[in-house]
Design an enzyme around this catalytic site. Structure first.
Site, mmCIF file in Angstrom:
data_model
loop_
_atom_site.group_PDB
_atom_site.id
_atom_site.type_symbol
_atom_site.label_atom_id
_atom_site.label_comp_id
_atom_site.label_asym_id
_atom_site.label_seq_id
_atom_site.Cartn_x
_atom_site.Cartn_y
_atom_site.Cartn_z
ATOM 1 N NE ARG A 1 -7.782 -31.802 -14.133
ATOM 2 C CZ ARG A 1 -6.894 -31.230 -14.918
ATOM 3 N NH1 ARG A 1 -5.615 -31.222 -14.578
ATOM 4 N NH2 ARG A 1 -7.239 -30.669 -16.056
ATOM 5 N NE ARG B 1 4.676 -30.262 -14.202
ATOM 6 C CZ ARG B 1 4.922 -29.132 -14.825
ATOM 7 N NH1 ARG B 1 6.023 -28.461 -14.585
ATOM 8 N NH2 ARG B 1 4.057 -28.665 -15.692
ATOM 9 N NE ARG C 1 -12.847 -10.884 -9.366
ATOM 10 C CZ ARG C 1 -12.899 -10.025 -8.338
ATOM 11 N NH1 ARG C 1 -14.060 -9.512 -7.952
ATOM 12 N NH2 ARG C 1 -11.801 -9.679 -7.707
ATOM 13 N NE ARG D 1 -0.147 -12.595 -13.227
ATOM 14 C CZ ARG D 1 -0.222 -13.166 -14.421
ATOM 15 N NH1 ARG D 1 0.155 -14.419 -14.582
ATOM 16 N NH2 ARG D 1 -0.673 -12.504 -15.469
ATOM 17 C CD GLU E 1 -1.195 -9.308 -14.038
ATOM 18 O OE1 GLU E 1 -0.643 -9.374 -15.129
ATOM 19 O OE2 GLU E 1 -1.846 -10.257 -13.545
ATOM 20 C CE1 TYR F 1 -8.272 -16.236 -19.723
ATOM 21 C CE2 TYR F 1 -7.802 -18.536 -20.181
ATOM 22 C CZ TYR F 1 -7.377 -17.240 -20.019
ATOM 23 O OH TYR F 1 -6.043 -16.930 -20.171
ATOM 24 C CG ASP G 1 -5.033 -20.225 -22.423
ATOM 25 O OD1 ASP G 1 -4.979 -19.104 -21.889
ATOM 26 O OD2 ASP G 1 -4.792 -21.286 -21.809
#
Ligand SMILES: Cc1cc2nc3c(=O)[nH]c(=O)nc-3n(C[C@H](O)[C@H](O)[C@H](O)COP(=O)(O)OP(=O)(O)OC[C@H]3O[C@@H](n4cnc5c(N)ncnc54)[C@H](O)[C@@H]3O)c2cc1C
Length: 366
Positions: free
Chosen positions: A171, A175, A248, A279, A299, A347, A349
């Site tokens: 998804r 916003r 990656r 970035r 990056e 992954y 956080d």
């Protein structure tokens, strides 16, 4: 000396475990093959600026327990992540919100934005998306996809979106309010003074050896501890005997510039395919720095080969199945606890790593 725990990896997972174990009166030796502690959240000071050496790290969580926990070790500032996207000579706010839509289409109201997006989606008439391109188009419409998703995603994965599976984008965080805060979490910030200080505090009074690779060290010290907490790569632990898991990687090009403000924001994404990096991070803005110079990191997303830093696990069916096989082997190692992003091939956080480490501590440290 025999320790209760040998902890492999001085990253967040290993350090939370070591801190909690010490509190319970256990002895720990923490080793890391790098020449510093803190794993991927390590900050290196350059020109008085805390440079996030392994990529920009913004702490965010909705878990109050984790927020209170990390605040024991540092005071957090009020940084709110609000990245900007550059597409050719156009500039947009992220995440996709009313500021983005207003700039893109010269409109003002949520109703207008929704109508444009819905019209573009309807015209495409994609019923069953066969790849990431079709999936993203069917969720975002043509403009947002072409300008803000396509090039960036292709650079991240090193492949055209038509050759990527649709499940990568489930998804999209649209916003329909004017709000550039990238995260929806209740708590967010950057530790004042950088992340390394947090880990220094966690490891205070605990034996730590850097520049120490587990596989060499354990040959010479097989009886060093009763148990091991392993936060390195699970497939490497087992000598890659079932095959290698894929990742990656990211290459960082860091530069000191003789200006006090290069891009006016900590995070700027480059969303067109032609610019080779994804970035540019300007580190001083994480801490509202007033230094005379600035430090930026470009990056570059890259293929991963054994020996390179493994950043992002490739959690497709093939790799997840292989990981499950390694997990079965891990379950048979009675005196080894596998944890962290590399031990769990996931992954995570930072808040999730803390949650996971505290959960392990609760079971293990009775
Ligand atoms: C580019 C990037 C950006 C990120 N940004 C964010 C963000 O904004 N917000 C957020 O919440 N999270 C972010 N994360 C996730 C965050 O980095 C992780 O949650 C966290 O660092 C994981 O901690 P860890 O202890 O599991 O792993 P690590 O920090 O990787 O620690 C593992 C340690 O084990 C050591 N090790 C491995 N093998 C051996 C061995 N054989 N012998 C000795 N030592 C070994 C390694 O050197 C490493 O220091 C980001 C991750 C990446 C890759």
């Amino acid at each position: 000396m025999k320790y209760n725990y040998l902890i492999v990896g001085a990253g967040l997972f290993g350090s939370v475990f070591a801190y909690e174990a010490k509190k319970k009166g256990k002895t720990c030796l923490v080793i890391d093959k790098r020449d510093h502690i803190a794993g991927n959240i390590y900050c290196e000071e350059i020109e008085g600026i805390n440079v996030h050496k392994y990529g920009a790290h913004i702490f965010h969580t909705s878990n109050k327990k984790v927020w209170d926990y990390i605040n024991q070790f540092a005071e957090f500032n009020n940084y709110i992540n609000s990245p900007v996207a550059v597409y050719k000579d156009e500039l947009y706010n992220l995440p996709f919100n009313m500021n983005t839509f207003s700039k893109m289409w010269g409109i003002r109201t949520p109703q207008e934005a929704k109508e444009i997006i819905q019209k573009q989606i309807a015209e495409l008439n994609i019923t069953e998306p066969k790849n990431l391109e079709e999936q993203a188009l069917s969720l975002a419409g043509t403009d947002v996809y072409e300008k803000l998703i396509k090039g960036y995603t292709e650079k991240q994965w090193g492949r055209p979106c038509t050759e990527l599976p649709s499940f990568i984008i489930k998804r999209l965080p649209f916003r329909f309010i004017y709000d550039n805060n990238y995260f929806n979490d209740r708590y967010q910030g950057i530790p004042m003074g950088g992340y390394t200080k947090i880990v220094e505090k966690m490891l205070d009074g605990i034996d730590v050896k850097t520049n120490t690779d587990y596989f060499e060290f354990i040959k010479e010290n097989p009886d060093i501890a009763e148990k091991t907490v392993f936060t390195g790569m699970i497939d490497e632990y087992f000598g890659y005997k079932l095959g290698a898991l894929e990742y990656r990687s990211v290459r960082f090009e860091t530069e000191v510039l003789d200006t006090d403000n290069y891009q006016g924001n900590a995070v700027v994404n480059y969303t067109d395919r032609e610019v080779p990096y994804t970035r540019i991070i300007e580190h001083k803005h994480f801490e509202f720095g007033k230094q005379e110079k600035t430090v930026i990191s470009r990056e570059y997303s890259s293929e991963w080969h054994q020996g390179m830093e493994p950043y992002y696990p490739v959690n497709d069916d093939k790799n997840n199945t292989l990981f499950d096989e390694y997990r079965k082997l891990a379950d048979q190692e009675k005196d080894v606890i596998f944890g962290g992003r590399l031990g769990n091939y996931k992954y995570y956080d930072m808040d999730k790593v803390i949650e996971a480490a505290l959960e392990v501590c609760e079971k293990e440290l009775v």
